[in-house]
Design a protein around this motif. Sequence first.
Motif, PDB file in Angstrom:
ATOM      1  N   ALA A  71       0.844  -1.194   0.000  1.00  0.00           N
ATOM      2  CA  ALA A  71       0.000   0.000   0.000  1.00  0.00           C
ATOM      3  C   ALA A  71       0.881   1.246   0.000  1.00  0.00           C
ATOM      4  O   ALA A  71       2.087   1.181   0.261  1.00  0.00           O
ATOM      5  N   ILE A  72       0.266   2.399  -0.272  1.00  0.00           N
ATOM      6  CA  ILE A  72       0.993   3.675  -0.212  1.00  0.00           C
ATOM      7  C   ILE A  72       1.644   3.847   1.160  1.00  0.00           C
ATOM      8  O   ILE A  72       2.720   4.406   1.287  1.00  0.00           O
ATOM      9  N   SER A  73       0.985   3.326   2.190  1.00  0.00           N
ATOM     10  CA  SER A  73       1.511   3.416   3.559  1.00  0.00           C
ATOM     11  C   SER A  73       2.674   2.456   3.786  1.00  0.00           C
ATOM     12  O   SER A  73       3.185   2.356   4.904  1.00  0.00           O
ATOM     13  N   GLU A  74       3.098   1.743   2.740  1.00  0.00           N
ATOM     14  CA  GLU A  74       4.230   0.815   2.748  1.00  0.00           C
ATOM     15  C   GLU A  74       3.943  -0.469   3.518  1.00  0.00           C
ATOM     16  O   GLU A  74       4.841  -1.176   3.924  1.00  0.00           O
ATOM     17  N   ILE A  75       2.667  -0.790   3.706  1.00  0.00           N
ATOM     18  CA  ILE A  75       2.263  -2.033   4.351  1.00  0.00           C
ATOM     19  C   ILE A  75       2.089  -3.108   3.277  1.00  0.00           C
ATOM     20  O   ILE A  75       1.439  -2.878   2.257  1.00  0.00           O
ATOM     21  N   TRP A  76       2.643  -4.296   3.535  1.00  0.00           N
ATOM     22  CA  TRP A  76       2.506  -5.409   2.593  1.00  0.00           C
ATOM     23  C   TRP A  76       1.044  -5.808   2.497  1.00  0.00           C
ATOM     24  O   TRP A  76       0.361  -5.982   3.498  1.00  0.00           O
ATOM     25  N   GLU A  77       0.533  -5.942   1.260  1.00  0.00           N
ATOM     26  CA  GLU A  77      -0.859  -6.331   1.027  1.00  0.00           C
ATOM     27  C   GLU A  77      -0.971  -7.795   0.616  1.00  0.00           C
ATOM     28  O   GLU A  77      -1.790  -8.525   1.144  1.00  0.00           O
ATOM     29  N   HIS A  78      -0.179  -8.206  -0.367  1.00  0.00           N
ATOM     30  CA  HIS A  78      -0.200  -9.599  -0.794  1.00  0.00           C
ATOM     31  C   HIS A  78       0.983  -9.908  -1.702  1.00  0.00           C
ATOM     32  O   HIS A  78       1.642  -9.005  -2.209  1.00  0.00           O
ATOM     33  N   THR A  79       1.195 -11.207  -1.881  1.00  0.00           N
ATOM     34  CA  THR A  79       2.198 -11.696  -2.821  1.00  0.00           C
ATOM     35  C   THR A  79       1.559 -12.800  -3.648  1.00  0.00           C
ATOM     36  O   THR A  79       0.903 -13.687  -3.096  1.00  0.00           O
ATOM     37  N   ASP A  80       1.727 -12.737  -4.951  1.00  0.00           N
ATOM     38  CA  ASP A  80       1.296 -13.801  -5.853  1.00  0.00           C
ATOM     39  C   ASP A  80       2.551 -14.476  -6.401  1.00  0.00           C
ATOM     40  O   ASP A  80       3.478 -13.806  -6.857  1.00  0.00           O
ATOM     41  N   ILE A  81       2.551 -15.798  -6.341  1.00  0.00           N
ATOM     42  CA  ILE A  81       3.705 -16.593  -6.740  1.00  0.00           C
ATOM     43  C   ILE A  81       3.301 -17.486  -7.912  1.00  0.00           C
ATOM     44  O   ILE A  81       2.284 -18.185  -7.825  1.00  0.00           O
ATOM     45  N   GLU A  82       4.068 -17.458  -8.986  1.00  0.00           N
ATOM     46  CA  GLU A  82       3.829 -18.369 -10.100  1.00  0.00           C
ATOM     47  C   GLU A  82       4.445 -19.716  -9.733  1.00  0.00           C
ATOM     48  O   GLU A  82       5.649 -19.809  -9.526  1.00  0.00           O
ATOM     49  N   VAL A  83       3.587 -20.719  -9.623  1.00  0.00           N
ATOM     50  CA  VAL A  83       4.030 -22.052  -9.214  1.00  0.00           C
ATOM     51  C   VAL A  83       3.901 -23.002 -10.407  1.00  0.00           C
ATOM     52  O   VAL A  83       2.800 -23.161 -10.948  1.00  0.00           O
ATOM     53  N   PRO A  84       4.981 -23.647 -10.819  1.00  0.00           N
ATOM     54  CA  PRO A  84       4.884 -24.608 -11.912  1.00  0.00           C
ATOM     55  C   PRO A  84       3.939 -25.757 -11.540  1.00  0.00           C
ATOM     56  O   PRO A  84       3.811 -26.116 -10.368  1.00  0.00           O
ATOM     57  N   VAL A  85       3.289 -26.334 -12.546  1.00  0.00           N
ATOM     58  CA  VAL A  85       2.327 -27.412 -12.326  1.00  0.00           C
ATOM     59  C   VAL A  85       2.938 -28.544 -11.498  1.00  0.00           C
ATOM     60  O   VAL A  85       2.307 -29.077 -10.591  1.00  0.00           O
ATOM     61  N   ASP A  86       4.189 -28.894 -11.787  1.00  0.00           N
ATOM     62  CA  ASP A  86       4.803 -30.020 -11.074  1.00  0.00           C
ATOM     63  C   ASP A  86       5.115 -29.711  -9.605  1.00  0.00           C
ATOM     64  O   ASP A  86       5.443 -30.612  -8.833  1.00  0.00           O
ATOM     65  N   MET A  87       4.953 -28.460  -9.193  1.00  0.00           N
ATOM     66  CA  MET A  87       5.151 -28.092  -7.780  1.00  0.00           C
ATOM     67  C   MET A  87       3.823 -27.872  -7.053  1.00  0.00           C
ATOM     68  O   MET A  87       3.810 -27.635  -5.853  1.00  0.00           O
TER      69      MET A  87
END
Length: 142
Positions: A71-87
Amino acid sequence: MFRFWIIACMLVGIVADLHAQTRGVYAPPNTLMQVFEDHFPDAENISWKKDASGYEVVFFNHKLKMIARYAISEIWEHTDIEVPVDMMPAQTMDHFRKNFPGATQVKTGYHDSPEARYYKIDMVIDGKRRQLRYDDNGDFIR
């Protein structure tokens, strides 16, 4: 003459910063960089962007592509991770293959936020985009 050099250096810095921002390269505030580095100490190939609602950073961590949002307030909102099918969890992929045989799998990944954590499969079925969500055990949520 000294004033001229100071003004010239300031102008060069401003022009360089504007040029970097128009090319999608952005240097976030030092406090946000520290928050990010504490959260992702092994991050590589880091690229920052800023928009009206906050900051987005694209990076690789342990060879996985990740996108974190602050956020603008520098608070972490989320993380999206690309995960391969085999993982992906086997149970997740088994459910997907059994229940959506005509689907075109677009992307598999993992979403992490203070509100929710889940594996996801973005797909197209019957011409419509849909996202499936699975808990950390690989069980179907929706």
